[in-house]
Design an enzyme around this catalytic site. Structure first.
Site, PDB file in Angstrom:
ATOM      1  CE  LYS A   1     -26.810   2.450  13.415  1.00 13.21           C
ATOM      2  NZ  LYS A   1     -25.701   2.632  12.536  1.00 13.21           N
TER       3      LYS A   1
ATOM      4  CE  LYS B   1     -30.790   6.169   9.892  1.00  8.63           C
ATOM      5  NZ  LYS B   1     -29.360   6.446  10.055  1.00  8.63           N
TER       6      LYS B   1
ATOM      7  CE  LYS C   1     -24.491   2.792   4.582  1.00 17.24           C
ATOM      8  NZ  LYS C   1     -23.727   3.235   5.754  1.00 17.24           N
TER       9      LYS C   1
HETATM   10  N1  AQP Z   1     -32.186   8.097   6.040  1.00 21.00           N
HETATM   11  C1  AQP Z   1     -31.268   9.046   5.991  1.00 21.00           C
HETATM   12  N2  AQP Z   1     -31.605  10.315   5.689  1.00 21.00           N
HETATM   13  C2  AQP Z   1     -30.660  11.287   5.622  1.00 21.00           C
HETATM   14  N3  AQP Z   1     -29.348  11.078   5.855  1.00 21.00           N
HETATM   15  C3  AQP Z   1     -28.970   9.824   6.158  1.00 21.00           C
HETATM   16  N4  AQP Z   1     -27.765   9.271   6.428  1.00 21.00           N
HETATM   17  C4  AQP Z   1     -27.921   7.957   6.665  1.00 21.00           C
HETATM   18  N5  AQP Z   1     -29.217   7.599   6.565  1.00 21.00           N
HETATM   19  C5  AQP Z   1     -29.890   8.745   6.249  1.00 21.00           C
HETATM   20  C6  AQP Z   1     -26.512  10.033   6.424  1.00 21.00           C
HETATM   21  O1  AQP Z   1     -25.592   9.338   5.590  1.00 21.00           O
HETATM   22  C7  AQP Z   1     -24.268   9.554   6.096  1.00 21.00           C
HETATM   23  C8  AQP Z   1     -23.538   8.247   6.127  1.00 21.00           C
HETATM   24  O2  AQP Z   1     -24.186   7.367   7.017  1.00 21.00           O
HETATM   25  P1  AQP Z   1     -23.376   6.161   7.639  1.00 21.00           P
HETATM   26  O3  AQP Z   1     -22.773   5.369   6.584  1.00 21.00           O
HETATM   27  O4  AQP Z   1     -22.438   6.673   8.651  1.00 21.00           O
HETATM   28  O5  AQP Z   1     -24.408   5.257   8.353  1.00 21.00           O
HETATM   29  P2  AQP Z   1     -25.744   5.476   9.074  1.00 21.00           P
HETATM   30  O6  AQP Z   1     -26.064   6.888   9.399  1.00 21.00           O
HETATM   31  O7  AQP Z   1     -25.778   4.534  10.217  1.00 21.00           O
HETATM   32  O8  AQP Z   1     -26.626   5.012   7.865  1.00 21.00           O
HETATM   33  P3  AQP Z   1     -27.663   3.882   7.805  1.00 21.00           P
HETATM   34  O9  AQP Z   1     -28.095   3.716   6.428  1.00 21.00           O
HETATM   35  O10 AQP Z   1     -28.718   4.113   8.829  1.00 21.00           O
HETATM   36  O11 AQP Z   1     -26.823   2.598   8.168  1.00 21.00           O
HETATM   37  P4  AQP Z   1     -27.179   1.478   9.187  1.00 21.00           P
HETATM   38  O12 AQP Z   1     -28.442   0.830   8.702  1.00 21.00           O
HETATM   39  O13 AQP Z   1     -25.984   0.555   9.091  1.00 21.00           O
HETATM   40  O14 AQP Z   1     -27.324   2.121  10.503  1.00 21.00           O
HETATM   41  C9  AQP Z   1     -24.403  10.206   7.463  1.00 21.00           C
HETATM   42  O15 AQP Z   1     -24.091  11.591   7.351  1.00 21.00           O
HETATM   43  C10 AQP Z   1     -25.847  10.035   7.798  1.00 21.00           C
HETATM   44  O16 AQP Z   1     -26.329  11.104   8.580  1.00 21.00           O
END
Ligand code: AQP
Length: 333
Positions: free
Chosen positions: A114, A198, A201
């Site tokens: 990140k 991955k 968001k």
């Molecule tokens: N691509 C993914 N595949 C499977 N699981 C996923 N999770 C996130 N992306 C995937 C799971 O969703 C839960 C909530 O995630 P979060 O809101 O804590 O944020 P994150 O993991 O940082 O999700 P993003 O979409 O990747 O957000 P950004 O872009 O802001 O970094 C978690 O249990 C996560 O494992």
């Protein structure tokens, strides 16, 4: 005896299919095992580790709560709340950050990904994010934490922090080491535009993900445009090696159908992507459209969502305030 489940989702907008298949769908299954006690948190303190527009944040907190409910989480039997309403999370995070070691945090790959080349300029919060996550989990004596594969390392850190706190303050088994619950298959959903990235968001391209609020037409369009390769669909699992896009799309299909990858491979063996994509869009619409409709309906009733979050916070506070009181006593406050 049932499991004590805790998990969180950041209210950072664009909740997507990866969040649903990797985490939220699993939350619903766990809640439906009657003996489990479930707490699902909208982790708004985590969200501000990167800059947020205050108005958008408020909207996204409600939208995340609405997504939990629309996906099947029952706010009566499970606790749904937002983290910032329970001060014990911030207090425990500070105390645990004094137990955690910099060397441990330096190994966290999510921070490296990140922060990228911007390491010197990102917030301290982004760096200490996993300590707050440990506080969230440990305050509720959670036995199991359902997460996507990307959170595995943070869960291991949480266990290290719990053990060190117990050792430092001579309190064996006081903080409970949780077990991660990561689905064996399809625990990491990849971008529709790049099978080795991955689904996320924060990806600037909306075409890279299926949002849980996407309409039928948006789903069809995104699947049509999803990256594939020039070959036909494989006949065997081993043929998926070095075909990340095909593997991802077949994984999404299998997960939505609740069937293993082999079954999906045999269903489409030797067919072309156009035919498979039609079927994939169909199942996506069948599963996602009702959730999307329900989210929209719930978002029209802000009072109801705020009431759920307030009641959930009150219930969470009762548990968390007892634990933080003991933590403070052990520390010597
Ligand atoms: N691509 C993914 N595949 C499977 N699981 C996923 N999770 C996130 N992306 C995937 C799971 O969703 C839960 C909530 O995630 P979060 O809101 O804590 O944020 P994150 O993991 O940082 O999700 P993003 O979409 O990747 O957000 P950004 O872009 O802001 O970094 C978690 O249990 C996560 O494992």
């Amino acid at each position: 005896m049932g499991k004590k489940i805790f998990s969180g989702v950041q209210p950072t907008g664009n909740l997507h299919l990866g969040n649903y298949l990797g985490a939220i769908k699993n939350f619903v299954d766990l809640q439906n095992e009657k003996e489990n006690q479930c707490i699902f948190c909208v982790v708004d303190l985590h969200a501000i580790t990167v800059k947020q527009d205050p108005k958008e944040l408020k909207k996204n907190i409600r939208e995340t709560a609405a997504t939990f409910i629309a996906s099947g989480i029952d706010p009566i039997n499970s606790i749904i709340f937002n983290q910032s309403m329970v001060p014990a999370h911030s207090e425990a995070a500070w105390i645990l950050s004094c137990v955690s070691r910099i060397g441990w945090l330096n190994r966290m790959t999510q921070f490296k990904e990140k922060a990228g080349k911007n390491k010197e300029k990102v917030s301290i919060g982004l760096y200490s994010y996993p300590v707050l996550m440990a506080a969230d989990i440990l305050l509720y004596d959670a036995s199991h934490v359902p997460v996507g594969d990307d959170q595995k390392q943070h869960l291991e850190l949480c266990r290290d922090i719990a053990q060190k706190f117990n050792n430092d303050f001579n309190a064996p088994d006081f903080l409970k080491s949780p077990e991660p619950l990561i689905q064996k298959e399809f625990s990491r959903i990849m971008s529709l535009k790049d099978g080795i990235k991955k689904m996320s968001k924060s990806d600037p391209s909306d075409l890279s993900r299926i949002n849980l609020t996407d309409s039928k037409d948006e789903i069809i369009n995104k699947i049509k445009k999803a990256k594939t390769d020039p070959l036909q669909l494989p006949k065997e699992t081993k043929d998926l090696i070095e075909r990340p896009e095909a593997e991802n799309l077949l994984g999404i299909y299998s997960s939505l159908k609740n069937q293993d990858l082999e079954k999906s491979i045999s269903e489409f063996s030797g067919k072309n992507f156009a035919e498979f994509k039609d079927k994939l869009s169909e199942i996506l619409i069948e599963k996602i459209e009702p959730i999307s409709e329900e989210i929209k309906k719930l978002l029209n009733d802000e009072k109801y969502l705020d009431k759920i979050l307030l009641e959930g916070s009150n219930k969470a506070s009762i548990i968390a305030s007892k634990k933080i009181k003991k933590i403070k006593e052990l520390v010597g406050f």
